[in-house]
Design a protein around this motif. Structure first.
Motif, PDB file in Angstrom:
ATOM      1  N   TYR A  71       0.824  -1.207   0.000  1.00 48.85           N
ATOM      2  CA  TYR A  71       0.000   0.000   0.000  1.00 48.85           C
ATOM      3  C   TYR A  71       0.862   1.263   0.000  1.00 48.85           C
ATOM      4  O   TYR A  71       0.516   2.254  -0.648  1.00 48.85           O
ATOM      5  CB  TYR A  71      -0.979  -0.012   1.171  1.00 48.85           C
ATOM      6  N   ALA A  72       1.985   1.240   0.704  1.00 45.71           N
ATOM      7  CA  ALA A  72       2.889   2.398   0.692  1.00 45.71           C
ATOM      8  C   ALA A  72       3.412   2.659  -0.723  1.00 45.71           C
ATOM      9  O   ALA A  72       3.484   3.816  -1.157  1.00 45.71           O
ATOM     10  CB  ALA A  72       4.044   2.176   1.659  1.00 45.71           C
ATOM     11  N   ARG A  73       3.739   1.605  -1.459  1.00 47.69           N
ATOM     12  CA  ARG A  73       4.175   1.782  -2.859  1.00 47.69           C
ATOM     13  C   ARG A  73       3.067   2.391  -3.714  1.00 47.69           C
ATOM     14  O   ARG A  73       3.338   3.050  -4.715  1.00 47.69           O
ATOM     15  CB  ARG A  73       4.619   0.442  -3.453  1.00 47.69           C
ATOM     16  N   ARG A  74       1.834   2.177  -3.305  1.00 46.66           N
ATOM     17  CA  ARG A  74       0.672   2.715  -4.020  1.00 46.66           C
ATOM     18  C   ARG A  74       0.303   4.111  -3.524  1.00 46.66           C
ATOM     19  O   ARG A  74      -0.716   4.664  -3.915  1.00 46.66           O
ATOM     20  CB  ARG A  74      -0.529   1.779  -3.875  1.00 46.66           C
ATOM     21  N   GLY A  75       1.104   4.688  -2.614  1.00 44.17           N
ATOM     22  CA  GLY A  75       0.880   6.048  -2.149  1.00 44.17           C
ATOM     23  C   GLY A  75       0.101   6.186  -0.859  1.00 44.17           C
ATOM     24  O   GLY A  75      -0.193   7.297  -0.424  1.00 44.17           O
ATOM     25  N   PHE A  76      -0.238   5.081  -0.220  1.00 45.48           N
ATOM     26  CA  PHE A  76      -0.967   5.131   1.051  1.00 45.48           C
ATOM     27  C   PHE A  76       0.014   5.344   2.202  1.00 45.48           C
ATOM     28  O   PHE A  76       1.124   4.817   2.184  1.00 45.48           O
ATOM     29  CB  PHE A  76      -1.751   3.838   1.285  1.00 45.48           C
ATOM     30  N   VAL A  77      -0.409   6.118   3.199  1.00 41.47           N
ATOM     31  CA  VAL A  77       0.387   6.354   4.398  1.00 41.47           C
ATOM     32  C   VAL A  77      -0.494   6.116   5.620  1.00 41.47           C
ATOM     33  O   VAL A  77      -1.717   6.215   5.547  1.00 41.47           O
ATOM     34  CB  VAL A  77       0.970   7.788   4.438  1.00 41.47           C
ATOM     35  N   ASP A  78       0.154   5.826   6.737  1.00 44.73           N
ATOM     36  CA  ASP A  78      -0.560   5.636   8.000  1.00 44.73           C
ATOM     37  C   ASP A  78      -1.239   6.948   8.367  1.00 44.73           C
ATOM     38  O   ASP A  78      -0.595   7.979   8.517  1.00 44.73           O
ATOM     39  CB  ASP A  78       0.436   5.226   9.080  1.00 44.73           C
ATOM     40  N   GLU A  79      -2.547   6.918   8.494  1.00 48.75           N
ATOM     41  CA  GLU A  79      -3.358   8.110   8.751  1.00 48.75           C
ATOM     42  C   GLU A  79      -3.511   8.367  10.245  1.00 48.75           C
ATOM     43  O   GLU A  79      -3.894   9.457  10.662  1.00 48.75           O
ATOM     44  CB  GLU A  79      -4.718   7.915   8.054  1.00 48.75           C
ATOM     45  N   GLY A  80      -3.225   7.366  11.072  1.00 45.87           N
ATOM     46  CA  GLY A  80      -3.334   7.519  12.516  1.00 45.87           C
ATOM     47  C   GLY A  80      -4.538   6.823  13.128  1.00 45.87           C
ATOM     48  O   GLY A  80      -4.588   6.642  14.345  1.00 45.87           O
ATOM     49  N   GLY A  81      -5.512   6.447  12.318  1.00 43.12           N
ATOM     50  CA  GLY A  81      -6.686   5.742  12.835  1.00 43.12           C
ATOM     51  C   GLY A  81      -6.323   4.341  13.304  1.00 43.12           C
ATOM     52  O   GLY A  81      -5.512   3.669  12.675  1.00 43.12           O
ATOM     53  N   ARG A  82      -6.917   3.917  14.403  1.00 41.27           N
ATOM     54  CA  ARG A  82      -6.684   2.582  14.949  1.00 41.27           C
ATOM     55  C   ARG A  82      -8.023   1.960  15.300  1.00 41.27           C
ATOM     56  O   ARG A  82      -8.959   2.641  15.720  1.00 41.27           O
ATOM     57  CB  ARG A  82      -5.821   2.639  16.207  1.00 41.27           C
ATOM     58  N   SER A  83      -8.101   0.635  15.121  1.00 39.93           N
ATOM     59  CA  SER A  83      -9.334  -0.081  15.413  1.00 39.93           C
ATOM     60  C   SER A  83      -9.000  -1.544  15.658  1.00 39.93           C
ATOM     61  O   SER A  83      -7.884  -1.990  15.394  1.00 39.93           O
ATOM     62  CB  SER A  83     -10.300   0.044  14.230  1.00 39.93           C
ATOM     63  N   LEU A  84      -9.983  -2.279  16.137  1.00 36.68           N
ATOM     64  CA  LEU A  84      -9.875  -3.730  16.242  1.00 36.68           C
ATOM     65  C   LEU A  84     -10.846  -4.332  15.241  1.00 36.68           C
ATOM     66  O   LEU A  84     -12.008  -3.922  15.179  1.00 36.68           O
ATOM     67  CB  LEU A  84     -10.205  -4.207  17.660  1.00 36.68           C
ATOM     68  N   HIS A  85     -10.378  -5.287  14.461  1.00 37.65           N
ATOM     69  CA  HIS A  85     -11.215  -5.962  13.480  1.00 37.65           C
ATOM     70  C   HIS A  85     -12.369  -6.640  14.207  1.00 37.65           C
ATOM     71  O   HIS A  85     -12.164  -7.360  15.196  1.00 37.65           O
ATOM     72  CB  HIS A  85     -10.376  -6.973  12.700  1.00 37.65           C
ATOM     73  N   ASP A  86     -13.588  -6.404  13.752  1.00 35.97           N
ATOM     74  CA  ASP A  86     -14.776  -6.897  14.450  1.00 35.97           C
ATOM     75  C   ASP A  86     -14.768  -8.411  14.679  1.00 35.97           C
ATOM     76  O   ASP A  86     -15.048  -8.878  15.770  1.00 35.97           O
ATOM     77  CB  ASP A  86     -16.056  -6.516  13.693  1.00 35.97           C
ATOM     78  N   GLU A  87     -14.480  -9.179  13.640  1.00 32.55           N
ATOM     79  CA  GLU A  87     -14.588 -10.640  13.752  1.00 32.55           C
ATOM     80  C   GLU A  87     -13.411 -11.289  14.464  1.00 32.55           C
ATOM     81  O   GLU A  87     -13.572 -12.313  15.115  1.00 32.55           O
ATOM     82  CB  GLU A  87     -14.754 -11.281  12.368  1.00 32.55           C
ATOM     83  N   THR A  88     -12.195 -10.726  14.323  1.00 37.03           N
ATOM     84  CA  THR A  88     -11.011 -11.402  14.848  1.00 37.03           C
ATOM     85  C   THR A  88     -10.374 -10.709  16.048  1.00 37.03           C
ATOM     86  O   THR A  88      -9.581 -11.328  16.753  1.00 37.03           O
ATOM     87  CB  THR A  88      -9.940 -11.517  13.754  1.00 37.03           C
ATOM     88  N   GLY A  89     -10.688  -9.431  16.243  1.00 36.98           N
ATOM     89  CA  GLY A  89     -10.051  -8.675  17.313  1.00 36.98           C
ATOM     90  C   GLY A  89      -8.638  -8.224  16.975  1.00 36.98           C
ATOM     91  O   GLY A  89      -7.950  -7.656  17.819  1.00 36.98           O
ATOM     92  N   ALA A  90      -8.183  -8.473  15.739  1.00 36.14           N
ATOM     93  CA  ALA A  90      -6.838  -8.076  15.330  1.00 36.14           C
ATOM     94  C   ALA A  90      -6.735  -6.550  15.262  1.00 36.14           C
ATOM     95  O   ALA A  90      -7.648  -5.896  14.758  1.00 36.14           O
ATOM     96  CB  ALA A  90      -6.503  -8.677  13.967  1.00 36.14           C
TER      97      ALA A  90
END
Length: 102
Positions: A71-90
């Protein structure tokens, strides 16, 4: 996406952002590849088709170095948002890409 033998090599999905605090209107929901399709350009073609040049966000599992690098090669950067995946808790991080101007 299918290979020349008709086997599925990858799939992706995208659409309107699902986040209440969305920094963009468009979200890349998923990109998944068969192991044999990794490094072949399939993921690039899927992202190009679904996201194009528009502003977009995505969520990726924190610590997934391969996905974050792609994703970084595609121009995406860490925006700062954090969450836990609903189904796995990851733990997940939100990445953002702003459209090219000009």
């Amino acid at each position: 996406m299918r290979d020349s033998g008709g086997r599925i090599t990858g799939f992706a999905s995208a659409g309107p952002s699902r986040d209440d605090d969305a920094p963009t209107e468009w979200e890349l929901y998923a990109v998944n590849l068969a192991p044999a399709a990794r490094g072949t350009g399939v993921a690039d073609r899927l992202v190009d088709e679904l996201v194009g040049e528009r502003d977009a966000t995505l969520w990726v599992v924190e610590g997934n170095a391969r996905a974050c690098a792609f994703y970084a090669r595609r121009g995406f950067v860490d925006e700062g948002g954090r969450s836990l995946h609903d189904e796995t808790g990851a733990p997940e991080i939100r990445m953002i890409r702003r459209a090219s101007v000009g």
